[in-house]
Design an enzyme around this catalytic site. Sequence first.
Site, PDB file in Angstrom:
ATOM      1  N   TYR A  88      -1.205  -1.564  10.131  1.00 34.55           N
ATOM      2  CA  TYR A  88      -1.433  -1.883   8.702  1.00 34.55           C
ATOM      3  C   TYR A  88      -0.134  -1.722   7.918  1.00 34.55           C
ATOM      4  CZ  TYR A  88      -3.600  -1.392   4.013  1.00 34.55           C
ATOM      5  OH  TYR A  88      -3.959  -1.516   2.692  1.00 34.55           O
TER       6      TYR A  88
ATOM      7  N   SER B  69       0.851  -1.198   0.000  1.00 35.67           N
ATOM      8  CA  SER B  69       0.000   0.000   0.000  1.00 35.67           C
ATOM      9  C   SER B  69       0.881   1.241   0.000  1.00 35.67           C
ATOM     10  CB  SER B  69      -0.875   0.025   1.255  1.00 35.67           C
ATOM     11  OG  SER B  69      -1.558   1.265   1.342  1.00 35.67           O
TER      12      SER B  69
HETATM   13  P1  NAP Z   1     -12.057  -4.784   0.206  1.00 35.06           P
HETATM   14  O1  NAP Z   1     -12.939  -4.059  -0.746  1.00 35.06           O
HETATM   15  O2  NAP Z   1     -12.337  -4.692   1.670  1.00 35.06           O
HETATM   16  O3  NAP Z   1     -12.054  -6.336  -0.235  1.00 35.06           O
HETATM   17  C1  NAP Z   1     -11.274  -7.230   0.500  1.00 35.06           C
HETATM   18  C2  NAP Z   1     -11.354  -8.602  -0.106  1.00 35.06           C
HETATM   19  O4  NAP Z   1     -10.516  -9.452   0.678  1.00 35.06           O
HETATM   20  C3  NAP Z   1     -12.748  -9.193  -0.084  1.00 35.06           C
HETATM   21  O5  NAP Z   1     -12.988  -9.887  -1.278  1.00 35.06           O
HETATM   22  C4  NAP Z   1     -12.698 -10.151   1.094  1.00 35.06           C
HETATM   23  O6  NAP Z   1     -13.511 -11.289   0.889  1.00 35.06           O
HETATM   24  C5  NAP Z   1     -11.268 -10.599   1.064  1.00 35.06           C
HETATM   25  N1  NAP Z   1     -10.787 -11.127   2.329  1.00 35.06           N
HETATM   26  C6  NAP Z   1     -10.745 -10.510   3.533  1.00 35.06           C
HETATM   27  N2  NAP Z   1     -10.252 -11.352   4.466  1.00 35.06           N
HETATM   28  C7  NAP Z   1      -9.963 -12.512   3.811  1.00 35.06           C
HETATM   29  C8  NAP Z   1      -9.422 -13.748   4.221  1.00 35.06           C
HETATM   30  N3  NAP Z   1      -9.073 -13.975   5.504  1.00 35.06           N
HETATM   31  N4  NAP Z   1      -9.254 -14.717   3.289  1.00 35.06           N
HETATM   32  C9  NAP Z   1      -9.622 -14.519   2.000  1.00 35.06           C
HETATM   33  N5  NAP Z   1     -10.147 -13.354   1.552  1.00 35.06           N
HETATM   34  C10 NAP Z   1     -10.317 -12.375   2.460  1.00 35.06           C
HETATM   35  O7  NAP Z   1     -10.537  -4.365   0.021  1.00 35.06           O
HETATM   36  P2  NAP Z   1      -9.767  -3.713  -1.239  1.00 35.06           P
HETATM   37  O8  NAP Z   1      -9.796  -2.247  -1.083  1.00 35.06           O
HETATM   38  O9  NAP Z   1     -10.256  -4.314  -2.494  1.00 35.06           O
HETATM   39  O10 NAP Z   1      -8.268  -4.174  -0.923  1.00 35.06           O
HETATM   40  C11 NAP Z   1      -7.607  -5.197  -1.636  1.00 35.06           C
HETATM   41  C12 NAP Z   1      -6.125  -5.123  -1.323  1.00 35.06           C
HETATM   42  O11 NAP Z   1      -5.621  -3.843  -1.711  1.00 35.06           O
HETATM   43  C13 NAP Z   1      -5.776  -5.279   0.159  1.00 35.06           C
HETATM   44  O12 NAP Z   1      -4.606  -6.049   0.291  1.00 35.06           O
HETATM   45  C14 NAP Z   1      -5.521  -3.854   0.620  1.00 35.06           C
HETATM   46  O13 NAP Z   1      -4.648  -3.793   1.728  1.00 35.06           O
HETATM   47  C15 NAP Z   1      -4.896  -3.277  -0.641  1.00 35.06           C
HETATM   48  N6  NAP Z   1      -4.986  -1.815  -0.741  1.00 35.06           N
HETATM   49  C16 NAP Z   1      -6.191  -1.202  -0.820  1.00 35.06           C
HETATM   50  C17 NAP Z   1      -6.248   0.196  -0.903  1.00 35.06           C
HETATM   51  C18 NAP Z   1      -7.549   0.948  -0.958  1.00 35.06           C
HETATM   52  O14 NAP Z   1      -7.529   2.172  -0.840  1.00 35.06           O
HETATM   53  N7  NAP Z   1      -8.685   0.306  -1.161  1.00 35.06           N
HETATM   54  C19 NAP Z   1      -5.048   0.931  -0.913  1.00 35.06           C
HETATM   55  C20 NAP Z   1      -3.846   0.261  -0.834  1.00 35.06           C
HETATM   56  C21 NAP Z   1      -3.814  -1.116  -0.754  1.00 35.06           C
HETATM   57  P3  NAP Z   1     -14.771 -11.661   1.826  1.00 35.06           P
HETATM   58  O15 NAP Z   1     -15.745 -10.536   1.723  1.00 35.06           O
HETATM   59  O16 NAP Z   1     -15.269 -12.931   1.238  1.00 35.06           O
HETATM   60  O17 NAP Z   1     -14.220 -11.826   3.199  1.00 35.06           O
END
Ligand code: NAP
Length: 247
Positions: free
Chosen positions: A155, A142
């Site tokens: 985080y 991130s």
């Molecule tokens: P999100 O919308 O909250 O989606 C998270 C996903 O991870 C969901 O599909 C969830 O599935 C799954 N998940 C959570 N716990 C899990 C587990 N124990 N095993 C398997 N799947 C699991 O998050 P996002 O924003 O798309 O983030 C995706 C990645 O990008 C993450 O690694 C995050 O740290 C990174 N990131 C995001 C941002 C941002 O601004 N959004 C910025 C930098 C980095 P379920 O619903 O089935 O649990």
Amino acid sequence: MTPSSNPKVAIVTGASRGIGAAVAQRLARDGFAVAVNYASSPAQAEALVAELKAAGGKAVAIKADVASADEVRAMFDAVEAQLGKVDVLVNNAGVLNTLPLAEHSDAHYDQTFDINVRGTFNTLREAAARLNEGGRIVNFSSTTLALNMPGYAIYNATKAAVEAFTHVFAKELRGRSITVNAVAPGPIATSLFLDGKTEEQVQAFAKMPPLQRLGQPEDIASVVSFLAGPDAGWVNGQILRANGGLA
Ligand code: NAP
């Protein structure tokens, strides 16, 4: 890659929604057979798989908590049985709890490290034994790691670990023609970022990058597509920040 009867196989962890769902859609469009991993959103994962199949792709939904080594092992078994040996692993699953370090509970700390760090460790360990020669691994860091904002200590610590895995694992796979990289997104409009923020806070983040908007899941999916595809064959052990120029 053009669609074929034996397409290359990609696992996208946490692909039921958010960035992971966009990555699964993009990799399916790129011609991969896609395993849509989820932990607790079966309906969303199954709906995505139905959409990918309706578009002519090959896809399966696989439930596995990435924090569990046994469930990750079973996920690889299921993907191999249903789609074939894995070519691409996208370690997208992750959670964020923004709280000052002193206010973090043991449970929050454990959950964040278990999913973001142990989850990535579990899938990398399986991938070491199972990924096809010429494969691709894309981890998720991130841009918050570069910003050092209050509330992000735990985080960021998990994402620092993921970056360390990325640099070292790329070298440990010497001789296998497998690349290991990470994408480090800036703020992306998903529930992970938006939940718990006021509209004012969201707008403040949106104005931070010189491109003056929030990222969309598709902005990251296209970066993953590049890293997973043939054009990134000489990119290895790198962290690619995709954040509109924020840091
Ligand atoms: P999100 O919308 O909250 O989606 C998270 C996903 O991870 C969901 O599909 C969830 O599935 C799954 N998940 C959570 N716990 C899990 C587990 N124990 N095993 C398997 N799947 C699991 O998050 P996002 O924003 O798309 O983030 C995706 C990645 O990008 C993450 O690694 C995050 O740290 C990174 N990131 C995001 C941002 C941002 O601004 N959004 C910025 C930098 C980095 P379920 O619903 O089935 O649990």
